[in-house]
Design a protein around this motif. Sequence first.
Motif, PDB file in Angstrom:
ATOM      1  N   ASN A 132       0.838  -1.192   0.000  1.00  0.00           N
ATOM      2  CA  ASN A 132       0.000   0.000   0.000  1.00  0.00           C
ATOM      3  C   ASN A 132       0.880   1.251   0.000  1.00  0.00           C
ATOM      4  OD1 ASN A 132      -2.206   1.697   0.150  1.00  0.00           O
ATOM      5  ND2 ASN A 132      -2.465   1.454   2.375  1.00  0.00           N
ATOM      6  N   GLU A 133       0.826   2.025  -1.062  1.00  0.00           N
ATOM      7  CA  GLU A 133       1.523   3.301  -1.215  1.00  0.00           C
ATOM      8  C   GLU A 133       3.049   3.160  -1.199  1.00  0.00           C
ATOM      9  OE1 GLU A 133      -0.204   6.873   0.674  1.00  0.00           O
ATOM     10  OE2 GLU A 133      -1.419   5.457   1.825  1.00  0.00           O
ATOM     11  N   THR A 286      -0.363  -8.773  -3.929  1.00  0.00           N
ATOM     12  CA  THR A 286      -0.873  -8.009  -2.793  1.00  0.00           C
ATOM     13  C   THR A 286      -0.805  -8.808  -1.485  1.00  0.00           C
ATOM     14  OG1 THR A 286      -3.115  -8.751  -3.319  1.00  0.00           O
ATOM     15  CG2 THR A 286      -2.397  -6.660  -4.268  1.00  0.00           C
TER      16      THR A 286
END
Length: 599
Positions: A132-133, A286
């Motif tokens: 994430n980011e 992910t």
Amino acid sequence: MALSFFSGGGSASHAKYFDIRLDEDYIVFRGSEHEASSAHLSGKLLLCLSEPLSMKHIRLHLTGISRVCWQLPSTSSGGGRKSWRERVFYEKTWKFRDAGKGKTEILRAGNYEYPFEVILEGSMPESVEGLNETYVTYRFKAEIGRKYAKDIIVRRPLRIIRTLDSSALELSHAMSVENVWPNKIEYSISTPTKAVIFGTSIRIDFRLIPLLKGLRIGQIISQLIESHDLTLNPEDPDSIRNTYKNTRTVMTDEHELDEDNSMEIIDESVEGYQFSRHLDLPKTLTRCLQDTDTKGIKVRHKLKFRVQLHNPDGHISELRATLPVSIFISPTLAIDDNNNLVDQTPQSAQRAVNDLSQTAPPLYGEHQFDQLYSQLDPNGYRTPGPGSGGVTPFGALSRNISSENLASMNALTNTDISASALHSRLSNLHNNRFSSTHPSPSENEHDSDANRRLGVPGDYFGPSSGSHSPASPELSRRPSDEVDHEQVHSGMATPFYPSYAEAETLSRVPSYSTAVRTTVRPCDSELPDYQAVMAGDVVMPQPPQSPQRAHIRSSGRGSTTPLYSPMEVLHLPNLFHRGGSHTDEDERRLRLVQARARG
């Protein structure tokens, strides 16, 4: 993605198709940043116009961006604080058309194709996506600049994969942890290789031997742990102070043994448990990243094990162990733009493993029972016989005139040769060599005539010029004008041609398979041994020396009497006869002096 229609500014009818096509879907670097070779990136920019289009320029950009970001939990000190940093570490621009500053150009209706290419260095960072980011990405951006309307833009991601080289040690080294818990359990937990392909499975082999009577093994938990080390400024010396560490559990496997059926005999001596477990990895980035260390993003994996031990007294002990593993992306398993495997079937994962096994070095455990070289059929591996005579001067005589029956030895190459058979062959070989080195008198006469024609003295090759004894060696070389070139094979017409007797003697060698199975025997020698010399039965010849006389000093000073020279000793075999008294020795010396005085 391709752009078919555009909205706004009346541009929809001006560009039917605008897309970026790559010759390869992704770039593959094999090895680390210090050992990987460069890669060639090429493609085409396609433009399809149904009507004329007014534009300022047509450009293509390739940009590499790295971003590191984390947010501390709200319960910690300074909770909720967010730290991040984004950088552009690579830029490349292609200018296909440019009308100039403040000018425009009209493109006619039709199809346009603009090829492009670039060499990417092997040290470039790989793509890291799934957090994430936090990421490392490459993006293409193609644009058609317009003056009185909105620019036409199309984007396409580029994935750079850094995979393991076929010679990497991670592909051939098995990882294991073995130890003994005294008076409790002996355990061994291993994986076939350290490196695992993303999207496949990890095989874990267990070997548990209880050492305490009544000990029962309970639940066995295996976990794959992923650790993240994120650094804002990796080039700074104090970067460790700006590093955020985090871990997550990728997957968990729980297993319980069947106490009645799992116990088996191991190593024919002890009883224990021996089994394997397979951990299927996730199919998306992910949930599980590859191992990497680039641009402040470091990802590592390890296997963590917990084995419950139920003791006879009722309390529960726990055995803990860890093993490092390395997860890498295989080029044979395609990943889409959403970071998911395109083909998630077990058959595709098995194909990726098979492709890797063909390029990686073989594992010792899978080839330790392969056939040895000594067990192979030697047919086809021997040195050719008469066929090799065309390129060597003595090739025609190298094997075909050998007196040893080498063909009969082929049946013995895979078996042990008896001592009697080998001794018989060596005896025959010695007899043949002895007979071939003693030619007949007619041959000696022919060689003597050749010597006279060449002007060579008769005693040059023999004891005397007129001797034609059977033991006289023949002429070792003949002049080139005596060689019949019509009967000589190619490569044999040399200025000096060897005699057949010498060639036969030199060419009688056994085959390689016969030689390697022959025990070394001491060579025949005519020199006497130590015991024979001490017994006085053999007179040792002296090396040739310059004649020197020995003298006996008389009673008067300054006068000496010559005694004898070393060469004269050879003609007096009874001079040093053993067993004589001292008086006989003095009398023998006196007679020798008188004989020399009379001479």
